[in-house]
Write an enzyme that holds these catalytic residues in place. Structure first.
Site, short mmCIF file in Angstrom:
data_model
loop_
_atom_site.label_atom_id
_atom_site.label_comp_id
_atom_site.label_asym_id
_atom_site.label_seq_id
_atom_site.Cartn_x
_atom_site.Cartn_y
_atom_site.Cartn_z
CG HIS A 165 37.19 38.61 46.66
ND1 HIS A 165 36.71 39.74 47.26
CD2 HIS A 165 36.37 37.59 47.04
CE1 HIS A 165 35.63 39.42 47.97
NE2 HIS A 165 35.41 38.14 47.86
CD GLU A 207 53.04 34.33 43.20
OE1 GLU A 207 52.00 33.84 43.67
OE2 GLU A 207 53.06 35.36 42.50
#
Lengths: 704, 704
Positions: B415, B509
């Protein structure tokens, strides 16, 4: 969705692209001219019967972090005209059918250097002009932030205006009537205190703004279809008499986050030399989308009573106890609290209202203060202020549900949010489910106090979206919504007719907070009601509040007959009989009118009208041959002269006339009224005196 | 709720009220002194082993629109001490049992003139101090707005600190190691670009802040139990070396809306002269409330793979098409759009991940980019950005549900909210129901970009409440939550152990966005992990991203052995094997460690530790006799020397050692590793070289 009776849409595409375009209304009384200035700024002007109504006025939007904005350097790349004519049936309304007839001009503009396109769409009706900005899907204009909308309305003179001061958080000011040039000096006096308020300019005013020129032209400025956009105020340049749009900012001061494709709301200019035609205009509804609710069978006009006026007047309280300095829902234990003895929403008392509603044929009973949290409900920026499903110990939801059902009456839910919009959304599904489970078909919502999230305003884009979210969510649960302190309506009830009521103006409650001007109700239909019906909560019979609430010295500035007339003059499919049962029981003959009056109509005839002075309207109750007439009068006593030529020819009717007594006066003798019955026909002429702050109400029933 | 093994709580009430109070830790190494200054300002100081750690520091809060605030003019009206000792079992954790043992001093202060009471509660553990403000229910202090919290931490010297710049909207900076006096000059360089960021001061830093004094004392400042309060930054007076609390403001610049009774979060000072004890501290968890979830059987540690790294590295895309400049959910028709050919979350590709997960014994598969809306998901302040239930045309929810089920693998939901918190809350119930219906037991949430409502921040009170709302709502649906870009954790996972993961720091990341410092992972356990586990997403085997994503020239600043070690050194009950399948298939022998390593532990032994330089930890897999060791190393090559004396005496084990090869280096030779197996006992001593940016991982299995 209602069927179209007659619809035609004819499109003309012009190959020649001029820098100026003219548009005429179907009957030719209006002429709109669009042109670009030498620097490519779009402008428009409007004439009515060859008189200048809007002088050449600039159009455009200032964007954030965008040097060029959408203000100038435009060229016309396309221009389309069209004619539209349809008749549609509203689910409820002043009339059974509405004609939507206009000529349209859609101008596509391209901005030099940026290669960005916007469309400005004009619709010219026989009652005025609507226009909007459209942002088509394109590569170079996808997301943008509005710094300010720069739409001008250049007035042709120093008109007389009925105005309330521009504000981001309240619409509940009394109207001031003045020349445009006087607004600046009257502004601070016009801004009375409110639970939430934030002004922005001494020459800022709200729409719908009602004006009258020195040569007798009535001009109304407002907006239609306010969806996903910030609400518009107008700011006046009182040297040049130019109004310019001023949008409500968000917490950062920005005026709108736009993603193309999208459109602005319509900006509307309703014009006539006959004030009655302003009241009769359906332009605002016509500029909204058709009904989006497939099955509307559950949407029904409602006449109701309720546990409300007693709290407003301080006779009783919303709160249950005085034990706690502050409430923590789910933690504060009410079962052990000492009742304060003044809690209005208790089961026994509500049953009195159910009995009263049942006896007198009302549809519903509203109860405020039924749910836990009212002890500190307001003014604390409290996030979790209500849960909308937990009653006080003395309010028995199931018992009242059964009792009301047995009496043929519907309970009306109350959801005060205290402006805490996130909290309301968090509980919305459960709250609506709770309503479904307990027989509630309509909800009154409230947004008293500053908005949460902090920094947002009652009329900023994000909160406009909240109101819309509630309306659309209510459709899922087949619930009718009557929103108080929400944004002023802009005709959205055509698209979502479950929005059966709104407050969004100074309602009757202010008669208990010091009073409103006696001519207030002669202005509201020209201003607030242009956008849709209002839950004004009329029907006050006891003007001296102190009689039942000793600490409240406020007086209701209205005669009793005026209060009766409001059920007809203040059109709404949702009408409250707002006073206490004991006050109605004192005047059963006058109360009969409130019992009889309809809340849905097939025809409406505005017989007399002058904003600030008087309004007289006759309405035919839907599905019957009965008519009701209402007249409200301003401060100066006046004789109303009307002809009943709208009645069916050759038929006889009995008219019951509820009128001010000769010595009636809103201040000194408000309860003096007379009731008389006469036989009338379509040829009958009536002459009726209305007192200062007075009026009359007539019910007309066909003799059979 | 876990049973208490041993709990004792002894309360002492003193009748004599002095203006100074002393508190000692259970073992006596800490001494905290509380006193009032002559003007009634509360202060505290802290000593560890007779060394000053926190010099006399002021306490109090500045209130909005309140002349006196809660800063001074206090008298002590009551003072209570107590001792508490219990052992509790976390649902998951680094250890199977946690002792919560402290001495407590609660000082009740009354403010002269205002008659307002606050309590300052101190808990002194054997690993440090926690204290908080409490606002009891009272008449004169009910609602108030915090202008700023004025809690000081006066340092005893110019310590060395591992810090990231204070910010209202990001925690994803690389750490800077410097003297406190150097922060000001290094600040702007330390603030790399982020999708959302707002700093406030050149000497502002975030917590958890790790420091070391010149005489070898390790000091960690953070907070615990951040509930319904704004997140704290620290602002340094670098003349006096005094940190002061700086709360995250809301859209109006206010720092918190408080209703009494309530409490602030705990302010924590963890101290030791052994860096390993900082890592071992359970004080932050202990200062949180016990578990509030009755049945925790559905909460399980998770090892997972997923469609993620390929989008992070630009090998594939979250988006499905390049057809549209912007998406309107429910209106944009994806069925007619041309696929861009790079969409990662397609059914066939996801099945490869399910197959891979099933083959190698992973619990779950995360898929990002499965739902409509990614084409313009970020940076546009877009309200309705996702609906969380509508897949792209090439992602078959039902098929994948069945397929994953048949392979014994759980799908993990994603989400992304793009910071649009209202939109997420509007869809939360439906989204969680959708998860229940389709076999998803865990969700990764994301908050990339500026927060909506506009003006709010990722760490302001209202948004802290949002994260908490999501966690508690998830409990209703038995869903585990792993929140990214949400506020840094403060031990709330003790109370809500369904919060199995958080990002809230610079994760893996950034190795694809230009890289992180090679010693980053030797700092995170001393800072970010003090508050709870992190979804760091380790396990990158291909450090040269360009090999599979030609446009991405970023390098992963880590050796392969270091990546393996992270599964042990970066404690989390949720661990991802983040790299691509093809990269794991190249190194099946190294991948074996990721397959073997546990994600839940009964014991943890910190063997070596120095923030910024190295960490070595051994952990015993819960319910087994197997141990896993991880060592991560900073920039300087180093030999790690450890003894396996935690192994059961007399037993033999086989250790598989995954280590840097001799010539390994994070920059020049990151994939050079060795694997060797040896037999070990509790007497074994190991000496192991770790390369620059390197480390080692060991699995130890009992011989049977």
């Amino acid at each position: 969705m209602k069927k179209l009776f007659l619809a035609s849409f004819i499109l003309f595409a012009f190959s020649s692209i001029a820098t100026a375009q003219q548009l005429k209304s179907p009957q030719g009384e209006f002429e709109m001219n669009f042109s670009l200035t030498s620097d490519g700024t779009p402008t428009y002007s409007l004439k009515y019967k060859n008189k200048e109504v809007v002088k050449t006025s600039k159009l455009g939007l200032e964007l954030k972090n965008d040097k060029k904005s959408l203000l100038n350097d435009f060229t016309i790349v396309d221009s389309k005209t069209a004619t539209f004519d349809e008749t549609w049936k509203p689910v409820w309304g002043e009339v059974a059918q509405i004609r939507n007839h206009y000529n349209e001009l859609a101008v596509t503009l391209n901005q030099k250097g940026t290669d960005r396109k916007i469309v400005i769409r004009f619709r010219l009706f026989d009652d005025g002009l609507g226009f909007r900005y459209e942002f088509p899907s394109q590569k170079n204009l996808v997301y943008f932030v509005i710094k300010e909308e720069r739409t001008q309305f250049a007035m042709a003179g120093n008109h007389t205006a009925h105005w309330i001061s521009g504000d981001y958080d309240t619409q509940e000011y009394d109207y001031t009537t003045s020349k445009l040039s006087e607004i600046r000096n009257l502004s601070s006096k016009a801004r009375s205190e409110n639970a939430s308020q934030e002004g922005f300019s001494d020459t800022g005013v709200q729409t719908s703004l009602m004006m009258k020129s020195n040569d007798g032209i009535y001009i109304n400025l407002h907006e239609a279809a306010l969806i996903n956009y910030s609400c518009m105020n107008l700011n006046l340049d009182d040297k040049k008499m130019i109004f310019e749009s001023h949008l409500t900012p968000d917490a950062k001061g920005d005026k709108g986050y736009i993603q193309a494709p999208s459109t602005s709301p319509w900006r509307t200019v309703i014009v006539s030399d006959d004030a009655r035609e302003i009241l009769d205009s359906k332009m605002t509804l016509n500029l909204n989308d058709p009904c989006k609710i497939e099955d509307t069978s559950w949407i029904k006009p409602v006449k109701y009573v309720g546990v409300w006026w007693e709290m407003i007047t301080n006779k009783s309280t919303w709160s249950y106890t005085n034990d706690f300095p502050a409430i923590q829902l789910g933690i504060t234990d009410y079962s052990k609290a000492k009742p304060n003895g003044t809690h209005g929403a208790n089961t026994a008392h509500v049953k009195e209202y159910i009995d009263f509603a049942s006896k007198h044929g009302f549809d519903g009973v509203l109860v405020e203060g039924w749910n836990q949290g009212w002890e500190d409900w307001f003014g604390h920026a409290k996030d979790y202020v209500f849960d909308f499903v937990t009653p006080y110990p003395d309010f028995d939801v199931k018992d009242l549900h059964e009792y009301a059902k047995s009496k043929g009456v519907k309970m009306i839910m109350h959801h005060e949010t205290s402006g805490s919009t996130r909290n309301y959304e968090r509980h919305l599904d459960k709250a609506f489910k709770f309503m479904n489970d307990n027989g509630y078909e309509a909800v009154k919502t409230g947004y008293v106090g500053p908005i949460l999230p902090v920094g947002e305003h009652h009329y900023s884009q994000s909160i406009i979206n909240h109101y819309q979210y509630v309306i659309e969510k209510a459709v899922d649960y087949k619930i009718m919504v009557n929103a108080h302190e929400a944004v002023r309506p802009t005709g959205i009830c055509r698209t979502y007719p479950n929005m059966i009521g709104n407050e969004a103006a100074r309602g009757t409650e202010f008669q208990a907070f010091g009073g409103s001007k006696p001519n207030h109700v002669t202005i509201l239909p020209f201003t607030r009601l242009i956008g849709g019906p209002m839950d004004y909560t009329p029907g006050i019979f006891e003007m001296n509040i102190q009689k039942f609430s000793p600490t409240n010295t406020s007086k209701v500035n209205s005669t009793l007959a005026n209060q009766l007339a409001l059920y007809v003059t203040m059109y709404s499919p949702l009408q409250m009989a707002a006073d206490l049962i004991e006050n109605y029981n004192q005047f059963p003959d006058a109360f009969q009118f409130i019992k009889d009056v309809a809340v849905d109509w097939s025809e409406s005839k505005y017989l007399e009208a002058e904003p600030g002075d008087y309004i007289t309207v006759a309405r035919k109750a839907k599905g019957t041959n009965n008519w009701f007439i209402g007249n409200v009068n301003g401060e100066t006593p006046r004789t109303s002269n009307i002809t009943l030529n709208f009645l069916e020819k050759g038929k006889k009717y009995t008219a019951t006339i509820y009128a001010d007594a000769k010595d009636a006066h809103y201040k000194t003798n408000p309860q003096a009224y007379t009731i008389r019955k006469i036989t009338v026909t379509s040829k009958t002429k009536l002459s009726q005196l209305s007192a200062s702050g007075g009026g009359y109400a007539i019910s007309i029933v066909e003799n059979k």
